[in-house]
Design a protein around this motif. Sequence first.
Motif, PDB file in Angstrom:
ATOM      1  N   ASN A 117       1.251  -1.526   0.196  1.00  0.00           N
ATOM      2  CA  ASN A 117       0.095   0.243   0.280  1.00  0.00           C
ATOM      3  C   ASN A 117       0.995   1.501  -0.059  1.00  0.00           C
ATOM      4  OD1 ASN A 117      -2.543   1.242   0.012  1.00  0.00           O
ATOM      5  ND2 ASN A 117      -1.795   2.151   1.832  1.00  0.00           N
ATOM      6  N   ARG A 148       2.018   2.341  -3.366  1.00  0.00           N
ATOM      7  CA  ARG A 148       0.967   2.415  -4.308  1.00  0.00           C
ATOM      8  C   ARG A 148       1.419   3.959  -5.042  1.00  0.00           C
ATOM      9  NH1 ARG A 148      -4.001   3.287  -2.213  1.00  0.00           N
ATOM     10  NH2 ARG A 148      -4.130   4.351  -3.271  1.00  0.00           N
ATOM     11  N   PRO A 149       1.204   4.626  -6.095  1.00  0.00           N
ATOM     12  CA  PRO A 149       1.065   3.668  -6.927  1.00  0.00           C
ATOM     13  C   PRO A 149       1.473   3.034  -7.944  1.00  0.00           C
ATOM     14  CG  PRO A 149       1.262   5.417  -7.610  1.00  0.00           C
ATOM     15  CD  PRO A 149       1.600   6.021  -6.693  1.00  0.00           C
ATOM     16  N   GLY A 176       3.846  -0.053  -7.075  1.00  0.00           N
ATOM     17  CA  GLY A 176       4.471  -0.861  -6.941  1.00  0.00           C
ATOM     18  C   GLY A 176       5.579  -1.648  -6.478  1.00  0.00           C
ATOM     19  N   ASP A 212       1.014  -5.640  -6.679  1.00  0.00           N
ATOM     20  CA  ASP A 212       0.367  -3.946  -6.508  1.00  0.00           C
ATOM     21  C   ASP A 212      -0.479  -4.570  -5.768  1.00  0.00           C
ATOM     22  OD1 ASP A 212       0.379  -1.127  -6.609  1.00  0.00           O
ATOM     23  OD2 ASP A 212       0.038  -1.473  -8.448  1.00  0.00           O
ATOM     24  N   ILE A 234      -6.503  -2.825  -1.534  1.00  0.00           N
ATOM     25  CA  ILE A 234      -6.314  -1.432  -1.281  1.00  0.00           C
ATOM     26  C   ILE A 234      -7.311  -0.893  -0.423  1.00  0.00           C
ATOM     27  CG2 ILE A 234      -7.513   1.356  -1.469  1.00  0.00           C
ATOM     28  CD1 ILE A 234      -5.813   0.351  -4.360  1.00  0.00           C
TER      29      ILE A 234
END
Length: 105
Positions: free
Chosen positions: A24, A27-28, A30, A78, A84
């Motif tokens: 997490n 992110r975004p 990975g 990811d 999420i």
Amino acid sequence: MTFSAAMLRARREAIRWHLLSAINLSRPVGINTAALLPIVQSVYLDATHQEIRRELDYLEEREMVRIARDPLDHWFVDLTRLGIDFVEYTVDAQPGVARPRITQG
């Protein structure tokens, strides 16, 4: 040293939470599994790359992560939408992951 089934289960579930939390934070973009290993080893010193992959495979089956595997067997991970939402506490807790409870004080 031998561990009870309950201790091994608690370890697996905690590792899954640590993996989701670390992914997490990446992110975004990975994250590669090589970067996840030292994160998990900060909690479980004896954690292995194979153990990380096993738990990521579990999370992929639960549709919480996406894993891109290249021809050299590098894994890039990811979160999915469900992953999420799970990390952000917007969906109910899933069995198999030791997500800490949010308490109101």
